[in-house]
Design a protein around this motif. Sequence first.
Motif, PDB file in Angstrom:
ATOM      1  N   VAL A  11     -13.435 -40.987  58.646  1.00 49.46           N
ATOM      2  CA  VAL A  11     -13.423 -42.063  57.535  1.00 49.46           C
ATOM      3  C   VAL A  11     -12.978 -43.357  58.191  1.00 49.46           C
ATOM      4  N   LYS A  12     -13.707 -44.420  58.278  1.00 52.38           N
ATOM      5  CA  LYS A  12     -13.303 -45.421  58.843  1.00 52.38           C
ATOM      6  C   LYS A  12     -13.125 -46.447  57.658  1.00 52.38           C
ATOM      7  N   ILE A  13     -11.993 -47.226  57.321  1.00 53.51           N
ATOM      8  CA  ILE A  13     -11.779 -48.476  56.360  1.00 53.51           C
ATOM      9  C   ILE A  13     -11.862 -49.694  57.174  1.00 53.51           C
ATOM     10  N   VAL A  14     -12.681 -50.539  56.675  1.00 54.60           N
ATOM     11  CA  VAL A  14     -12.942 -51.715  57.325  1.00 54.60           C
ATOM     12  C   VAL A  14     -12.807 -52.963  56.439  1.00 54.60           C
ATOM     13  N   ASP A  15     -12.415 -54.036  56.720  1.00 54.77           N
ATOM     14  CA  ASP A  15     -12.240 -55.430  56.090  1.00 54.77           C
ATOM     15  C   ASP A  15     -13.655 -55.789  55.737  1.00 54.77           C
TER      16      ASP A  15
END
Length: 126
Positions: free
Chosen positions: A31-35
């Motif tokens: 999982v990648k949390i991005v702005d």
Amino acid sequence: ISQGVQDVYSTGERIAPLRIRTPTGTDNYYVKIVDATSGAPVMTLFVLAGQAFDTEVPLGSYRVKYATGTVWYGTERLFGPDTRFSEAARTFEFRRQGNQLSGYTIELIRQQGGNLSTTRISPEQF
């Protein structure tokens, strides 16, 4: 690879609660949390099939992208040629209101009448 936070790219204080739940089966989740505005990565997590993982993220507005597959080849190749990429079709707002922190439980489990739409994305969009 073990379940948990893999990389943190933000210097913001990680105080807002986030839980990721994955469906039972064979697929693990990177999982990648991005702005939400810049698209810059904030942090990455690895969640095993059928598990829940709790962490904290910095306050902010984020998009959630994820890659799924069974065999992990590392952060360059992810789950190899069979990697499937998706993105949640909403922005998640982690805010402080007074002394309350807003957080989320994100269930990456297909559900009849569920409230989180996801779309397939290309490897380049990940």
